[in-house]
Design a protein around this motif. Sequence first.
Motif, PDB file in Angstrom:
ATOM      1  N   GLN A 365       0.837  -1.196   0.000  1.00  0.00           N
ATOM      2  CA  GLN A 365       0.000   0.000   0.000  1.00  0.00           C
ATOM      3  C   GLN A 365       0.871   1.246   0.000  1.00  0.00           C
ATOM      4  OE1 GLN A 365      -2.905   0.074   3.135  1.00  0.00           O
ATOM      5  NE2 GLN A 365      -3.791  -1.901   2.607  1.00  0.00           N
ATOM      6  N   SER A 366       0.470   2.231  -0.786  1.00  0.00           N
ATOM      7  CA  SER A 366       1.190   3.501  -0.800  1.00  0.00           C
ATOM      8  C   SER A 366       0.728   4.352   0.373  1.00  0.00           C
ATOM      9  CB  SER A 366       0.917   4.247  -2.105  1.00  0.00           C
ATOM     10  OG  SER A 366       1.557   5.508  -2.086  1.00  0.00           O
ATOM     11  N   ARG A 367       1.688   4.995   1.041  1.00  0.00           N
ATOM     12  CA  ARG A 367       1.337   5.949   2.093  1.00  0.00           C
ATOM     13  C   ARG A 367       1.033   7.327   1.502  1.00  0.00           C
ATOM     14  NH1 ARG A 367       2.821   4.701   7.580  1.00  0.00           N
ATOM     15  NH2 ARG A 367       3.919   2.716   7.769  1.00  0.00           N
ATOM     16  N   ILE A 368       1.461   7.560   0.277  1.00  0.00           N
ATOM     17  CA  ILE A 368       1.080   8.775  -0.429  1.00  0.00           C
ATOM     18  C   ILE A 368      -0.146   8.455  -1.255  1.00  0.00           C
ATOM     19  CG2 ILE A 368       1.790  10.483  -2.150  1.00  0.00           C
ATOM     20  CD1 ILE A 368       4.620  10.194  -1.116  1.00  0.00           C
ATOM     21  N   LYS A 369      -1.232   9.143  -0.961  1.00  0.00           N
ATOM     22  CA  LYS A 369      -2.537   8.787  -1.530  1.00  0.00           C
ATOM     23  C   LYS A 369      -3.167   9.985  -2.238  1.00  0.00           C
ATOM     24  CE  LYS A 369      -3.510   5.300   2.013  1.00  0.00           C
ATOM     25  NZ  LYS A 369      -3.577   4.180   1.080  1.00  0.00           N
ATOM     26  N   PHE A 370      -4.147   9.674  -3.060  1.00  0.00           N
ATOM     27  CA  PHE A 370      -4.900  10.745  -3.710  1.00  0.00           C
ATOM     28  C   PHE A 370      -5.631  11.586  -2.661  1.00  0.00           C
ATOM     29  CE2 PHE A 370      -8.890  12.257  -5.684  1.00  0.00           C
ATOM     30  CZ  PHE A 370      -8.329  13.157  -6.565  1.00  0.00           C
ATOM     31  N   SER A 371      -6.167  10.926  -1.649  1.00  0.00           N
ATOM     32  CA  SER A 371      -6.814  11.635  -0.541  1.00  0.00           C
ATOM     33  C   SER A 371      -6.665  10.803   0.719  1.00  0.00           C
ATOM     34  CB  SER A 371      -8.296  11.901  -0.827  1.00  0.00           C
ATOM     35  OG  SER A 371      -9.003  10.675  -0.942  1.00  0.00           O
ATOM     36  N   VAL A 372      -6.714  11.451   1.873  1.00  0.00           N
ATOM     37  CA  VAL A 372      -6.649  10.748   3.154  1.00  0.00           C
ATOM     38  C   VAL A 372      -8.001  10.875   3.845  1.00  0.00           C
ATOM     39  CG1 VAL A 372      -4.163  11.031   3.461  1.00  0.00           C
ATOM     40  CG2 VAL A 372      -5.712  12.796   4.312  1.00  0.00           C
ATOM     41  N   SER A 373      -8.326   9.881   4.652  1.00  0.00           N
ATOM     42  CA  SER A 373      -9.645   9.858   5.298  1.00  0.00           C
ATOM     43  C   SER A 373      -9.681  10.667   6.583  1.00  0.00           C
ATOM     44  CB  SER A 373     -10.060   8.407   5.574  1.00  0.00           C
ATOM     45  OG  SER A 373      -9.034   7.712   6.245  1.00  0.00           O
ATOM     46  N   TYR A 374      -8.522  10.925   7.182  1.00  0.00           N
ATOM     47  CA  TYR A 374      -8.443  11.739   8.400  1.00  0.00           C
ATOM     48  C   TYR A 374      -7.340  12.776   8.208  1.00  0.00           C
ATOM     49  CZ  TYR A 374     -11.157   7.950  10.453  1.00  0.00           C
ATOM     50  OH  TYR A 374     -12.128   7.018  10.709  1.00  0.00           O
ATOM     51  N   VAL A 375      -7.589  13.990   8.636  1.00  0.00           N
ATOM     52  CA  VAL A 375      -6.598  15.063   8.490  1.00  0.00           C
ATOM     53  C   VAL A 375      -6.153  15.519   9.874  1.00  0.00           C
ATOM     54  CG1 VAL A 375      -6.135  17.385   7.640  1.00  0.00           C
ATOM     55  CG2 VAL A 375      -7.550  15.821   6.288  1.00  0.00           C
ATOM     56  N   THR A 376      -4.876  15.327  10.153  1.00  0.00           N
ATOM     57  CA  THR A 376      -4.283  15.771  11.417  1.00  0.00           C
ATOM     58  C   THR A 376      -3.657  17.147  11.256  1.00  0.00           C
ATOM     59  OG1 THR A 376      -3.759  13.467  11.932  1.00  0.00           O
ATOM     60  CG2 THR A 376      -2.671  15.157  13.258  1.00  0.00           C
ATOM     61  N   SER A 377      -2.858  17.315  10.211  1.00  0.00           N
ATOM     62  CA  SER A 377      -2.163  18.581   9.965  1.00  0.00           C
ATOM     63  C   SER A 377      -2.507  19.089   8.573  1.00  0.00           C
ATOM     64  CB  SER A 377      -0.646  18.393  10.104  1.00  0.00           C
ATOM     65  OG  SER A 377      -0.323  17.934  11.396  1.00  0.00           O
ATOM     66  N   LEU A 378      -2.596  20.395   8.455  1.00  0.00           N
ATOM     67  CA  LEU A 378      -3.093  21.001   7.234  1.00  0.00           C
ATOM     68  C   LEU A 378      -1.988  21.213   6.203  1.00  0.00           C
ATOM     69  CD1 LEU A 378      -5.403  23.730   8.798  1.00  0.00           C
ATOM     70  CD2 LEU A 378      -6.018  21.415   8.042  1.00  0.00           C
ATOM     71  N   LYS A 379      -2.374  21.123   4.953  1.00  0.00           N
ATOM     72  CA  LYS A 379      -1.429  21.283   3.844  1.00  0.00           C
ATOM     73  C   LYS A 379      -0.737  22.636   3.864  1.00  0.00           C
ATOM     74  CE  LYS A 379      -5.238  22.502   0.652  1.00  0.00           C
ATOM     75  NZ  LYS A 379      -6.347  22.181   1.576  1.00  0.00           N
ATOM     76  N   SER A 380      -1.421  23.650   4.381  1.00  0.00           N
ATOM     77  CA  SER A 380      -0.849  24.994   4.383  1.00  0.00           C
ATOM     78  C   SER A 380       0.271  25.163   5.398  1.00  0.00           C
ATOM     79  CB  SER A 380      -1.950  26.022   4.682  1.00  0.00           C
ATOM     80  OG  SER A 380      -2.618  25.694   5.895  1.00  0.00           O
ATOM     81  N   ASP A 381       0.420  24.201   6.330  1.00  0.00           N
ATOM     82  CA  ASP A 381       1.424  24.321   7.390  1.00  0.00           C
ATOM     83  C   ASP A 381       2.669  23.482   7.159  1.00  0.00           C
ATOM     84  OD1 ASP A 381       0.048  26.113   9.154  1.00  0.00           O
ATOM     85  OD2 ASP A 381      -1.312  24.478   9.646  1.00  0.00           O
ATOM     86  N   VAL A 382       2.634  22.557   6.213  1.00  0.00           N
ATOM     87  CA  VAL A 382       3.743  21.618   6.021  1.00  0.00           C
ATOM     88  C   VAL A 382       4.674  22.128   4.926  1.00  0.00           C
ATOM     89  CG1 VAL A 382       4.350  19.261   5.363  1.00  0.00           C
ATOM     90  CG2 VAL A 382       2.329  19.672   6.789  1.00  0.00           C
ATOM     91  N   HIS A 383       5.956  22.213   5.243  1.00  0.00           N
ATOM     92  CA  HIS A 383       6.933  22.722   4.278  1.00  0.00           C
ATOM     93  C   HIS A 383       7.540  21.615   3.409  1.00  0.00           C
ATOM     94  CE1 HIS A 383       7.674  26.321   7.209  1.00  0.00           C
ATOM     95  NE2 HIS A 383       6.559  26.450   6.511  1.00  0.00           N
ATOM     96  N   TYR A 384       7.849  20.463   4.039  1.00  0.00           N
ATOM     97  CA  TYR A 384       8.513  19.375   3.318  1.00  0.00           C
ATOM     98  C   TYR A 384       7.906  18.033   3.716  1.00  0.00           C
ATOM     99  CZ  TYR A 384      12.184  22.860   2.525  1.00  0.00           C
ATOM    100  OH  TYR A 384      12.878  23.997   2.178  1.00  0.00           O
TER     101      TYR A 384
END
Length: 425
Positions: A365-384
């Motif tokens: 299974q890929s850990r990089i997915k088209f979408s995730v079912s639960y969001v812990t941290s927002l895309k706007s806050d992650v740099h790398y």
Amino acid sequence: MVNEWVKTYQDRQRTVEEAISLIQSKSKVILSSFCSEPQTLLEELVRQKDRLFDVTLYNNIIGSPCVYAAAECFPNLQIRTFLGSPLLKEAYQNRACDYIPINLSEIPRFIENANMDIAFIQVSPPNEKGYCNLGISVDFAHSLIQSAKCVIAEVNSQMPSTYGNTSVHVKDIDCFVLTSRPLLSIPQGTSTSHEQKIGEYVSELIPDQATIQVGLGSLADSIIRALSSKKGLGIHSGSITDAVIDLVEKGVITNEHKEIDRCKMVCTTLTGTERLYRFAHMNPLIELHPVSYTHNGSTHAKLARFHSINSALEVDLTGQINAEQVGPFPLAGVGGQMDFIRGAGLSKSGKSIIALPATAKGGTQSRIKFSVSYVTSLKSDVHYVVTEYGIASLFGKSIKQRAEELLAVAHPDFREQLKYEVEKI
């Protein structure tokens, strides 16, 4: 003449059976966190469970064996957890456990308003002035002591004494149970080749003289070990593990360039083995403070090169992070991830980094997915985002650019399918 505090300490000592008899049905009991969870008290609570009904335990588990999560404890004991764990699977299945998603920095606020009946803490024996030491974990213990109606302390002669905001006077504790037993511990795991490669990529993002926060587990330890060629690093973290000691002894971690707490490693908990606990005992290099300080953005903003390094279960192609749940129940929790990610954003020259293997379940299974079912941290806050296939740089990138970056660090076996799903948008 006996000091007043000595008399208080002696008068409030109880057997463990007597201490646990103070707990009644429908009580709310909150436990000190991580490897400082008091096992003698909990083992006796389990032994007395049959006289109790609907006692709720609030926990924050890392390192705990969760003796109260066995099937025979239900429905007498109910669990509310700030951090999920595979050890709670049976409790979830029996509907005896529920998860509270909350940033670690905000648990003191929760405690102030939760009207807790009992707090279980673990401390060292008192010193000559009547102060016990919280030892390996401060986290939100002071909030428990101030807010709970009754505080029961397991006084463990094997608890180290540490510096920082770690002192509790005997007058602030209602009941003492004396023990002497090894503390809970988390041994270092063996790193996989993938984890070692991830560590090497993360190391490329960490400059000399940076102050770092790193999470827990074998991947986190791999990242720490990969920093061995750096110079003048500092530590400001939620936890410190055994792996950090090696970098201190090599002269990599000096803390001399930190703008605050200079020449000190700061954390809220020690999560390691006896080696770490002995290293920390009366060692002025290490200070433990409450989460209201260690996880506070205003603290992080004072550190000029604060780098937050955390892990995840999954990442979607926009950069949304799931660090909590895959399947029917939580495997981890919010913890301090958002506290530190946002703290890195407040720091001049800070970076927020998410590191994870590209696949799960033996590469199926890929850990990089088209979408995730639960969001812990927002895309706007992650740099790398870093995997064993490289570094995805997300800050300032558009949605399509983010997808391209993340596709490049996904496992090659899954890239075409992920690309196909993106093109359907």
